[in-house]
Each structure stands twice: as C-alpha cells, then as structure tokens.
Design a protein around this motif. Structure first.
Motif, PDB file in Angstrom:
ATOM      1  N   GLY A  81       0.838  -1.161   0.000  1.00 33.23           N
ATOM      2  CA  GLY A  81       0.163   0.073  -0.049  1.00 33.23           C
ATOM      3  C   GLY A  81       0.964   1.148  -0.097  1.00 33.23           C
ATOM      4  O   GLY A  81       0.561   2.069  -0.741  1.00 33.23           O
ATOM      5  N   ILE A  82       1.948   1.261   1.031  1.00 32.61           N
ATOM      6  CA  ILE A  82       2.586   2.463   1.103  1.00 32.61           C
ATOM      7  C   ILE A  82       3.414   2.599  -0.275  1.00 32.61           C
ATOM      8  O   ILE A  82       3.865   3.695  -0.868  1.00 32.61           O
ATOM      9  N   GLY A  83       4.141   1.629  -0.453  1.00 27.74           N
ATOM     10  CA  GLY A  83       5.132   1.352  -1.820  1.00 27.74           C
ATOM     11  C   GLY A  83       4.386   1.958  -3.036  1.00 27.74           C
ATOM     12  O   GLY A  83       4.593   3.017  -3.893  1.00 27.74           O
ATOM     13  N   PHE A  84       3.126   1.315  -3.052  1.00 30.54           N
ATOM     14  CA  PHE A  84       2.260   1.973  -4.276  1.00 30.54           C
ATOM     15  C   PHE A  84       2.038   3.635  -4.167  1.00 30.54           C
ATOM     16  O   PHE A  84       2.236   4.001  -5.055  1.00 30.54           O
ATOM     17  N   ALA A  85       1.651   3.882  -3.101  1.00 30.01           N
ATOM     18  CA  ALA A  85       1.051   5.400  -2.834  1.00 30.01           C
ATOM     19  C   ALA A  85       2.243   6.050  -3.078  1.00 30.01           C
ATOM     20  O   ALA A  85       2.164   7.272  -3.913  1.00 30.01           O
ATOM     21  N   VAL A  86       3.267   5.997  -2.236  1.00 31.02           N
ATOM     22  CA  VAL A  86       4.544   6.839  -2.292  1.00 31.02           C
ATOM     23  C   VAL A  86       5.027   6.849  -3.858  1.00 31.02           C
ATOM     24  O   VAL A  86       5.314   7.860  -4.367  1.00 31.02           O
ATOM     25  N   GLY A  87       5.343   5.606  -4.415  1.00 29.51           N
ATOM     26  CA  GLY A  87       6.059   5.352  -5.923  1.00 29.51           C
ATOM     27  C   GLY A  87       5.054   6.216  -6.869  1.00 29.51           C
ATOM     28  O   GLY A  87       5.436   6.944  -7.576  1.00 29.51           O
ATOM     29  N   LYS A  88       3.606   6.245  -6.643  1.00 28.64           N
ATOM     30  CA  LYS A  88       2.888   6.632  -7.750  1.00 28.64           C
ATOM     31  C   LYS A  88       2.866   8.147  -7.639  1.00 28.64           C
ATOM     32  O   LYS A  88       2.807   8.768  -8.597  1.00 28.64           O
ATOM     33  N   ILE A  89       2.968   8.921  -6.264  1.00 30.15           N
ATOM     34  CA  ILE A  89       3.071  10.308  -6.366  1.00 30.15           C
ATOM     35  C   ILE A  89       3.903  10.711  -6.949  1.00 30.15           C
ATOM     36  O   ILE A  89       4.214  11.622  -7.531  1.00 30.15           O
ATOM     37  N   ALA A  90       5.468  10.075  -6.300  1.00 35.13           N
ATOM     38  CA  ALA A  90       6.600  10.553  -6.934  1.00 35.13           C
ATOM     39  C   ALA A  90       6.714  10.584  -8.439  1.00 35.13           C
ATOM     40  O   ALA A  90       7.035  11.503  -9.080  1.00 35.13           O
ATOM     41  N   LEU A  91       6.078   9.352  -9.072  1.00 38.13           N
ATOM     42  CA  LEU A  91       6.157   9.442 -10.704  1.00 38.13           C
ATOM     43  C   LEU A  91       5.247  10.200 -11.114  1.00 38.13           C
ATOM     44  O   LEU A  91       5.588  10.769 -12.222  1.00 38.13           O
ATOM     45  N   GLY A 187      11.506  23.448  -3.993  1.00 41.94           N
ATOM     46  CA  GLY A 187      11.039  24.592  -3.236  1.00 41.94           C
ATOM     47  C   GLY A 187       9.754  25.267  -3.232  1.00 41.94           C
ATOM     48  O   GLY A 187       9.486  25.680  -2.297  1.00 41.94           O
ATOM     49  N   VAL A 188       9.070  24.917  -4.387  1.00 39.69           N
ATOM     50  CA  VAL A 188       7.923  25.785  -4.668  1.00 39.69           C
ATOM     51  C   VAL A 188       6.786  24.712  -4.822  1.00 39.69           C
ATOM     52  O   VAL A 188       5.578  24.494  -4.140  1.00 39.69           O
ATOM     53  N   ILE A 189       6.955  23.652  -5.864  1.00 38.85           N
ATOM     54  CA  ILE A 189       5.897  23.062  -6.376  1.00 38.85           C
ATOM     55  C   ILE A 189       5.629  21.857  -5.326  1.00 38.85           C
ATOM     56  O   ILE A 189       4.410  21.652  -4.848  1.00 38.85           O
ATOM     57  N   VAL A 190       6.614  21.233  -4.626  1.00 35.37           N
ATOM     58  CA  VAL A 190       6.260  20.085  -3.653  1.00 35.37           C
ATOM     59  C   VAL A 190       5.478  20.796  -2.407  1.00 35.37           C
ATOM     60  O   VAL A 190       4.351  20.134  -2.251  1.00 35.37           O
ATOM     61  N   PRO A 191       6.161  21.572  -1.801  1.00 35.37           N
ATOM     62  CA  PRO A 191       5.171  22.158  -0.906  1.00 35.37           C
ATOM     63  C   PRO A 191       3.952  22.649  -0.937  1.00 35.37           C
ATOM     64  O   PRO A 191       2.812  22.568  -0.206  1.00 35.37           O
ATOM     65  N   LEU A 192       3.586  23.139  -2.259  1.00 32.92           N
ATOM     66  CA  LEU A 192       2.106  23.601  -2.678  1.00 32.92           C
ATOM     67  C   LEU A 192       1.506  22.301  -2.949  1.00 32.92           C
ATOM     68  O   LEU A 192       0.177  22.786  -2.715  1.00 32.92           O
ATOM     69  N   SER A 193       2.088  21.363  -3.235  1.00 38.42           N
ATOM     70  CA  SER A 193       1.118  20.143  -3.522  1.00 38.42           C
ATOM     71  C   SER A 193       0.779  19.254  -2.291  1.00 38.42           C
ATOM     72  O   SER A 193      -0.029  18.021  -2.585  1.00 38.42           O
ATOM     73  N   LYS A 194       1.103  19.716  -1.157  1.00 40.69           N
ATOM     74  CA  LYS A 194       0.925  18.985  -0.069  1.00 40.69           C
ATOM     75  C   LYS A 194      -0.423  18.323   0.125  1.00 40.69           C
ATOM     76  O   LYS A 194      -0.821  16.990   0.200  1.00 40.69           O
ATOM     77  N   THR A 195      -1.363  19.172  -0.167  1.00 40.68           N
ATOM     78  CA  THR A 195      -3.022  18.585   0.199  1.00 40.68           C
ATOM     79  C   THR A 195      -3.287  17.472  -1.054  1.00 40.68           C
ATOM     80  O   THR A 195      -3.889  16.653  -0.710  1.00 40.68           O
ATOM     81  N   MET A 196      -2.718  17.929  -2.340  1.00 44.04           N
ATOM     82  CA  MET A 196      -3.064  17.393  -3.122  1.00 44.04           C
ATOM     83  C   MET A 196      -2.241  15.824  -3.080  1.00 44.04           C
ATOM     84  O   MET A 196      -2.772  14.906  -3.324  1.00 44.04           O
ATOM     85  N   MET A 197      -1.226  15.877  -2.751  1.00 46.46           N
ATOM     86  CA  MET A 197      -0.211  14.561  -2.399  1.00 46.46           C
ATOM     87  C   MET A 197      -1.067  13.941  -1.472  1.00 46.46           C
ATOM     88  O   MET A 197      -1.128  12.652  -1.315  1.00 46.46           O
ATOM     89  N   ALA A 198      -1.808  14.421  -0.252  1.00 48.31           N
ATOM     90  CA  ALA A 198      -2.366  13.442   0.663  1.00 48.31           C
ATOM     91  C   ALA A 198      -3.727  12.855   0.192  1.00 48.31           C
ATOM     92  O   ALA A 198      -3.989  11.632   0.316  1.00 48.31           O
ATOM     93  N   ILE A 200      -4.100  12.100  -3.162  1.00 48.28           N
ATOM     94  CA  ILE A 200      -3.662  10.970  -3.915  1.00 48.28           C
ATOM     95  C   ILE A 200      -3.137   9.803  -3.200  1.00 48.28           C
ATOM     96  O   ILE A 200      -3.310   8.584  -3.170  1.00 48.28           O
ATOM     97  N   PHE A 201      -2.622  10.131  -2.075  1.00 49.33           N
ATOM     98  CA  PHE A 201      -2.053   9.074  -1.278  1.00 49.33           C
ATOM     99  C   PHE A 201      -2.915   8.267  -0.768  1.00 49.33           C
ATOM    100  O   PHE A 201      -2.980   6.823  -0.598  1.00 49.33           O
ATOM    101  N   ILE A 202      -4.136   8.774  -0.373  1.00 48.12           N
ATOM    102  CA  ILE A 202      -5.410   7.973   0.320  1.00 48.12           C
ATOM    103  C   ILE A 202      -5.772   7.104  -0.728  1.00 48.12           C
ATOM    104  O   ILE A 202      -5.933   5.900  -0.721  1.00 48.12           O
TER     105      ILE A 202
END
Lengths: 280, 371
Positions: A81-91, A187-198, A200-202
């Motif tokens: 589950g975590i591998g999937f979520a993290v990998g998919k978000i990164a990719l 520095g900009v995109i990743v911090p701004l995407s936090k909520t989006m990442m959460a 997608i993570f779920i």
C-alpha cells in the motif's frame, strides 16, 4: 433555527445501518467459535472469544508452509500500500511537472497517449506485464509487486490539472529569483502540492492495499502473501470434515479494513482540501 | 552604472502577430520610466522581454552596457514586481524575501541584514513570520517590493503593481514607490494602463499604441504637447476633446460655429482641433465662443464635468461648480491653448513659427527631452 426533520434523520439512520451493519456483524461474528458460526450462522451479539481469535490470527503460523502469520501478511499489505502510494505520487508528480512546465515536442499528444493507455485496467495488460516481470526475475519480490503498477494516469492527470492552476507568475518570480527547474520543483511545487499529495496518497494506498489479482500472479512464496490473499486462503480448507475457520476469516477481514480506515481518517481533512481547494 | 538601452526591439509571435514593433528607448541610470498604453499595446510584452521572460524576436536589450538577449532572467541583475504579487504562498514573509538571495548562495548573515533592512524600509518588521495569506493587499504589495529591494538589482521592473489594490491604497502605494525609487536611485521601468499613475510616477513616460511608441517625454510635456490624437485622448482626464474643423484663413469652422485663432496659415484646411476640457471656460459677453448644448453633468466636487455637443459633436468641459448651467452654455478657449492634428495620420501639426511667449516656453521645455 433549523427544525429537526425526522424524515431526514430516518434516511440518515438507514444509510448508517446499511453501511455499518455488515461491519458490526463481521466484528461480532469474529468473536464466536468456528463451530458456533457453522451451526448458528452470523450473529450480532458478541461471543466470548474475541481476544483468542485475534491473537491467533495475528500470530499463528499457518498457510501451506506453516510459516506465515497474520502480522506478516499485514506487513506485506502495508509495504504494498505505502510503496504504491509513495511511488505513484513521486512518478506522477514528475511526469506532470514535465508535461506542464517543460515545452517539448508533442507534449500534448504524449500526455493523451499516457492518459488513454493507462486508463486500461491492469487486467488488460496483465499477461505482458507478467511476462516482463518473469523475464526480469522479479517474481516473488516486492519490486515485482509494486513497480509494474506505479505508472498512474489518474495521478498524472490530477497533478497536471493542479500544476496548471498554479499561477505562471510564480514560475516567473522563481526564475528571476534564480531558482532552476530542480529548485523550483523542490522549493515551490512540492510544498504547494501537499494537500494534493495527501489526497492521492489515500486513493493509491487503498488501491494498493486491496490488490488481489496481481499479487496472486506475482507471488508463489507465502512470505509475500497479503492480508487480502490470507482471507481467501483460510476459506480454502473446505476438505473432509474440516470446518473453515469462519471466525478467523472475519477477523482478518476486519484487520484488513482497519489501516485504510485509519489512513482515511487521519488524512481526511487534507484529502477534502486537496480535492476542492484551488485558490493558490 | 545601470542604464537600460532598448534598441529596435520587436516581438513577433508564432503566427506572425507583431506585438512590439521596433521599439527603441534609452533609459538613463536612476531614471523612472513608465510605459503606458491601453491593454494590448505591447507594454507588458516589452517589459517581459527586458526581464527575460519572453524571447526577443529582433533588436537588442542592454542592461548596464551588457547585451542580455540570451541571458537568463536571474543573471540579468533585475528584479520584478508582479501584478498579482506572485508571493510564494507556503513561505513566510522572511523566506519570500530571502529566497532569491539563498538561491544565489548569499551568506546567511548577509541575507539577514538585507532582509532586515528591506523590512525596516517597508515597515514589514512585525510581519516577517507570517504567511502571505495572513497579510492585507497593501502588505503583500510591500512584500513583493521587498523581494525586489533585497536583491539590490541594477533595475526594477514593475508590471502593473497597483492594479489589484483599492483606489485609496493605490494612491498611498504610488507615493511610497516614488519615494523608494528616489531614495534607492535604482533605474526603474514601470508598466501601467492608468494614465494618472503614469503622470505622477514617471520621470519620462512612454506612450505605446499597437506595439509602437507614440511619444516619449516628461509627463508635463506629453500633457501639453501631445504628439498625436492618440496621446491627446489617452493622457489627461477627462480626455482631450477632438473636433473636426475647416480652416479658412485664421478662422476655424466647427460646423456652423466658428472660432478665430492666429498664425494658422501653414495648417491644412481640413484638420482636427484638440481642446482640453480644463482649458475651456465660460465666455464673457462679447468674446468669441462655442455654444455647448448640455446633455448631462458629472459632479466631482472640486469641479464639474459638463458633457454636451457642439454642432452635434461631443465635447466635455471642466467647469467650476459655482457656474449656473442652463440648456446651453457659451464656452471659449485661449487660442494659444488649441492643439492641431492631421485628420488622417493623427499627428500633431505645428503652427507658423511664432514669437508668442507660450510657445517659446513650450519649446524651451521640450529641449531637454529632445537632446
């Protein structure tokens, strides 16, 4: 003041009953003995074997080789589950970053190609995927379980739309501030995407957690079995006078459900923000 | 020294649209230049080419005697203030100010000192730990300026920085920008569509129309001697009245009405006459006048704008609120205050060389701008 409307509450209660009812039944039934369940069917009252059943499920070494425990299966599921979520978000973030911020030839066509091919479900491309994985000797590995499913059209699409909603001036300001593509991303995109990442993570965690067909194909070694497969395994013992361990199956089902529920509950605030907020 | 020289710069977009047509401007060190024009006139494109955010199709841009056509924006030694501020929403005010310096590997102590200095200058000290969303529009605007100041660049570029503020704040921020620029002495290029901003801020203003320069000059020179009907109607509020007229000798016929001026012999017989609303006044008995048929009146408090028609053509006059208005009013104007333009090209026409003191003054005022 809003009047309490009885009819509305009846509807809500019915909804709650329909959704939570089966879970309660599963939880309660799991605390009876297998023989009881076989004789009396499901029950909505607790039996006396709650702790035994769950301890047994989590620690008993079972399966064909007699070496796999519930805990082990749970860990496998978590890794998946975590591998999937993290990998998919990164990719998908990297893919979306390239699609939105870099001008290269055929970017739009490429995007739609990725999008349409990946919309096909895994089952359609399962044989070729399996072929590739066997050729690479990746069966019975976590890599083989996770990597082939990492490319995500949904994730790429969500992130692409999100990046497009970030004002261009931010990129321009960063360019004038001397941030290169890498610094701008970190520095900009990743911090701004936090909520989006959460968000997608779920989605991706639950998706990975519930995978059944792919792990079944990819793993023959029982130490890679996931919870979802474990449930199936328990019910497979219907031979001779054996009674399947219904209670254990129910207990595993409950256990299998807990982590996704927890993840959703923890991330829910960000999840909703991620899907609705766009006033960046 | 950080002069900016823009030489024959053009911007041609894919598809052949020419947004900026061979524009040349020489900006002296420390000068405050305002690019002004209606939307779509290419002023922002020109600014973005100087910033390096758009490629330059033709011509060269020099900053501090270095051609920067192919230089990255970060290497051009410029700082830009954007219309929507473009602050990094996830960073505190301090980090917003420090980001550019950090990316350049400035030592921590130096960053602290520069941020502190900028924050003091802009009265942002107590907000350094806040995120931009917790700031008001004016404060965000100041942070955006601070981000430009900490870099100590050769030039400031402003892209309509005040258009997101309310009217009152705009006036006070305008003053702050002007003072700050004077204090720092940094060469500045400022884009706006607001002629009032342009008039009040500029050392020299550049009026752009359709990607071409209509006029470059000091604000008052542009106001008093607009080079074309476009400039005449764009600079000054209310816009200059433009009336078609027939010239017979020194007499100007506006349809059935007539004004007499002097030294008109060199002008064509068919021409456009410009009359500033504020130059019009009520005619005394016996003075030559135009009769304005009043349509409606706008009260501004200090003055009132009287809109009406002269022989069917619209005309606006700015009059004192004490004057009683009837159906019609007789207006007159000093002949020296008339402007003349070609009817087809819209270019300004000059009268015969004359010795009147007004014209001498105007010529004298023009000289520094020409040289």
């Amino acid at each position: 003041m809003q009047r309490v409307k009885i009819f509305d509450h009846v509807i809500l209660l019915m909804g709650v009953f329909i959704m939570v009812g089966p879970l309660v039944v599963a939880l309660m039934t799991s605390s009876h003995e297998a023989a009881d369940i076989h004789r009396n069917g499901l029950s909505i009252l607790p039996g006396g074997h709650f702790v035994d059943t769950y301890t047994k499920v989590l620690t008993k070494e079972g399966g064909f080789t007699g070496k796999i425990t519930g805990l082990r299966m749970m860990m496998n599921s978590l890794i998946l589950g975590i591998g999937f979520a993290v990998g998919k978000i990164a990719l998908s973030m990297l893919a979306a970053y390239a699609l939105v911020y870099f001008r290269f030839r055929f970017a739009t066509i490429l995007f739609w190609m990725i999008f349409t091919t990946l919309l096909l479900p895994l089952e359609v491309r399962i044989l070729p995927s399996y072929e590739v994985m066997t050729a690479l000797n990746l069966t019975n590995t976590y890599t083989g379980l996770i990597v082939p499913l990492l490319a995500s059209a949904t994730g790429t699409f969500y992130f692409r739309q999100f990046f497009k909603s970030i004002p261009d001036e931010l990129l321009e300001a960063a360019r004038i501030d001397g941030a290169g593509p890498f610094k701008f991303f970190i520095g900009v995109i990743v911090p701004l995407s936090k909520t989006m990442m959460a968000a997608i993570f779920i989605i991706m965690f639950v998706y990975g957690w519930n995978q059944y067909l792919w792990p079944t194909l990819m793993t023959t070694d029982e130490s890679f079995f996931t919870l979802v497969r474990g449930i199936k395994q328990i019910l497979l013992v219907w031979v001779g006078s054996n009674i399947p361990d219904y209670n254990e199956a129910f207990a595993l089902a409950i256990l299998a459900m807990l982590p996704p529920v927890m993840i959703v509950m923890i991330f829910q605030r960000w999840f909703i923000k991620g899907l609705t907020e766009s006033d960046k | 020294m950080s002069a900016i020289n823009i030489t024959n710069v053009s911007k041609i977009y894919a598809g052949g649209v020419e947004a900026v047509k061979s524009v040349s401007i020489d900006i002296a060190d420390g000068e405050f230049i305002v690019l002004v024009g209606p939307s779509g006139c290419g002023k922002s494109t020109l600014l973005r080419m100087v910033a390096g955010l758009e490629t330059i199709s033709k011509g060269t841009v020099e900053i501090a005697d270095r051609i920067v056509n192919d230089v990255e924006p970060a290497e051009r030694d410029i700082a830009m203030v954007f219309q929507n501020y473009a602050l990094y929403p996830h960073m505190t005010v301090y980090d917003n100010l420090a980001y550019g310096l950090k990316n350049r590997g400035t030592p921590k102590a130096e960053i602290d000192a520069r941020v502190a200095e900028a924050a003091r200058m802009l009265q942002l000290e107590q907000y350094l730990d806040r995120k931009p969303r917790a700031l008001s529009g004016g404060q965000r605007q100041r942070v955006a300026m601070g981000r430009a100041i900490v870099r100590k660049p050769a030039a400031f570029l402003f892209d309509e920085p005040l258009s997101n503020l309310d009217a009152k704040l705009r006036v006070s921020m305008r003053g702050e920008i002007k003072q700050l620029q004077k204090r720092l002495g940094t060469t500045s290029l400022y884009v706006t569509h607001d002629q009032l901003e342009a008039m009040t801020l500029a050392d020299r203003l550049v009026v752009l129309n359709g990607g071409e320069i209509e006029q470059i000059g000091r604000p008052l020179d542009v106001y008093h001697t607009p080079a074309s009907t476009f400039v005449a109607s764009f600079i000054g509020s209310p816009a200059m009245n433009l009336l078609r007229a027939n010239r017979e000798g020194n007499r100007l016929h506006f349809g059935s009405q007539t004004l007499e001026a002097d030294r008109l012999a060199a002008l064509p017989t068919d021409l456009t006459v410009g009359l500033r609303a504020e130059d019009l006044r009520v005619a005394q008995a016996g003075e030559q006048s135009l009769t304005l048929k009043i349509d409606y009146v706008e009260e501004l408090g200090a003055q009132r704008l009287v809109h009406g028609t002269v022989d069917g053509k619209p005309l606006t006059a700015a009059l004192s609120p004490e004057i009683d208005l009837g159906e019609t009013i007789a207006l007159t104007i000093a002949p020296s205050r008339l402007h003349f333009f070609d009817t087809t090209t819209g270019k300004r026409l000059t009268r015969l060389t004359d010795t009147s003191s007004v014209i001498r003054e105007q010529v004298a005022a023009l000289e520094p701008a020409i040289s």
